[in-house]
Design an enzyme around this catalytic site. Structure first.
Site, short mmCIF file in Angstrom:
data_model
loop_
_atom_site.label_atom_id
_atom_site.label_comp_id
_atom_site.label_asym_id
_atom_site.label_seq_id
_atom_site.Cartn_x
_atom_site.Cartn_y
_atom_site.Cartn_z
N SER A 71 0.67 -1.20 -0.16
CA SER A 71 0.03 -0.18 -0.09
C SER A 71 1.13 1.24 0.15
O SER A 71 1.68 1.22 0.77
CB SER A 71 -0.90 0.03 1.30
OG SER A 71 -1.43 1.11 1.42
N ASP A 176 -22.20 2.86 1.53
CA ASP A 176 -20.91 3.18 1.05
C ASP A 176 -20.74 2.32 -0.04
O ASP A 176 -20.16 3.01 -1.12
CB ASP A 176 -19.81 3.05 2.35
CG ASP A 176 -20.30 3.90 3.41
OD1 ASP A 176 -20.83 4.72 3.49
OD2 ASP A 176 -19.71 3.13 4.63
N TYR A 228 -20.63 3.35 17.35
CA TYR A 228 -21.66 3.06 16.08
C TYR A 228 -22.35 1.79 16.57
O TYR A 228 -23.57 2.21 16.18
CB TYR A 228 -20.56 2.91 14.80
CG TYR A 228 -21.32 2.73 13.56
CD1 TYR A 228 -21.28 3.70 12.72
CD2 TYR A 228 -21.93 1.47 13.18
CE1 TYR A 228 -21.99 3.87 11.36
CE2 TYR A 228 -22.83 1.52 11.95
CZ TYR A 228 -22.55 2.45 11.09
OH TYR A 228 -23.29 2.32 9.82
#
Length: 387
Positions: A71, A176, A228
């Site tokens: 990454s 999303d 959440y």
């Protein structure tokens, strides 16, 4: 917008790491949720749009069962994984997002092969713009093609959601991934999270002389943490007490009765979901009749509900919203799961310098970390880039 040069740079970075060219380069955007927060897992309505910031993956298949991942995020080193040992408990850090997608594909009967993957992204981390879903969707699209899975975009939405839920551990809905995979340029995605039916709604801000300004407060919050999940549990409790399958089935006219059946906190959570669903539907209607300049009050009312009823805002988000409104924004709200992340402001394009300067000054005066502020457009969804 990703240019040919960007694609060539990503392919070159892959080659520099692995010694040969990738099989292809795929991209999936982050998203701004225009309105409809925490309604998705309550089988309600949402209205996100894809933004012109995205995650890009370059991938090449291997003949063995080894996965090698790199990454560009923070110059992450090479991670090597044996796919035969892949399970939710073995995936850590950023690799949980692409590897989680591969694990879900295997659970659905797709035969995996080893691979090499290079990830780059300009979706801000922890900003409430779905950087994780962008990675999942780019990965899902790439491997659907490379492995010949033949899944439709709506099926890939569920692959990404399951990776988020079962591997990452974040109890998110389909908002999303739907925005990232189903969007088209110049449109928002109106999504019914119960039926999973989606409709593209025109959102041509430039033609109306408007823009959406994102204020990344730099306050980060991970959805896999408790706040959440607590909100989701409150919604489930409210639905159970009210005797409905989900809060989608509660109308505004039912709120008076609900107030007598629920404790104060649970009632406020329920009231946010019920009124937010109504605001999403109203926003879609207004966009179709009067255009985007007329939706500002709905956005601002949504923020007040998230701040007061759902209690997912924070001082930085409130300051960004209040300052934008005081300096000419037509409407403003926090966007994303909350407890940090970003606020958005809808404003005349000519007013951008004034709002930007006012927010920077307000954050400095409050002693907050300087925000990252940028305009976004309604961009295209996930796609292959190198063709």
């Amino acid at each position: 917008m990703t240019t040919r040069t960007d694609v060539d740079d990503i392919a070159a970075a892959f080659t520099a790491h692995f010694g040969h060219a990738p099989d292809g380069v795929w991209s999936a955007p982050g998203r701004v949720n225009l309105i409809g927060e925490h309604t998705d897992y309550n089988e309600g309505f949402v209205l996100p749009f894809a933004i012109d910031r995205s995650a890009r993956v370059a991938v090449r298949l291997r003949a063995d069962a080894t996965a090698r991942l790199v990454s560009a995020y923070g110059n992450q080193g090479l991670v090597t994984v044996n796919l035969d040992t892949l399970s939710p408990g073995t995936m850590k850090g950023w690799t949980a997002y692409p590897l989680g997608v591969l694990w879900v594909l295997r659970q659905q009967g797709v035969a995996l092969r080893g691979f090499e993957l290079y990830l780059d992204s300009d979706v801000p981390l922890g900003a409430g713009l779905s950087s994780s879903a962008a990675i999942e969707c780019a990965t899902a699209l790439a491997f659907d093609e490379l492995l010949g899975a033949g899944l439709a975009p709506a099926d890939l939405v569920l692959v990404g959601q399951r990776a988020e839920n079962e591997v990452v551990g974040a109890p998110t809905g389909i908002l999303d991934q739907s925005a990232s995979l189903l969007a088209t340029e110049g449109h928002a995605v109106f999504l019914d999270c119960r039926s999973r039916e989606s409709t593209l709604v025109p959102l041509d801000l430039a033609a109306a002389g408007l823009l959406v300004l994102v204020v990344d407060t730099k306050v980060t919050h991970r959805h896999a943490t408790g706040d959440y999940a607590e909100r989701r549990a409150s919604c489930e409790l409210g639905a159970e007490v009210l005797g409905v399958a989900s809060l989608r089935d509660v109308d505004a006219e039912d709120l008076a009765e609900a107030a007598g059946l629920l404790d104060g906190e649970t009632y406020r959570r329920v009231r946010h979901i019920v009124t937010e669903n109504r605001r999403v539907l109203a926003t879609v209607d207004v966009l179709g009749t009067d255009g985007p300049a007329a939706i500002g009050d709905l956005l601002t009312a949504s923020h007040a509900s998230m701040r007061d009823d759902f209690e997912i805002s924070c001082p930085e988000l409130d300051l960004a919203v209040d300052t934008a409104l005081a300096n000419g924004a037509l409407g403003a709200r926090m966007t994303g799961g909350g407890f940090g992340g970003s606020a958005i402001a809808l404003l005349p394009a000519a007013g951008e310098p004034t709002v930007r300067a006012a927010v920077v000054h307000a954050f400095a005066a409050a002693g907050f970390t300087a925000p990252d502020i940028f305009a976004v457009t309604a961009a295209a969804g996930a796609r292959r880039l190198d063709r």
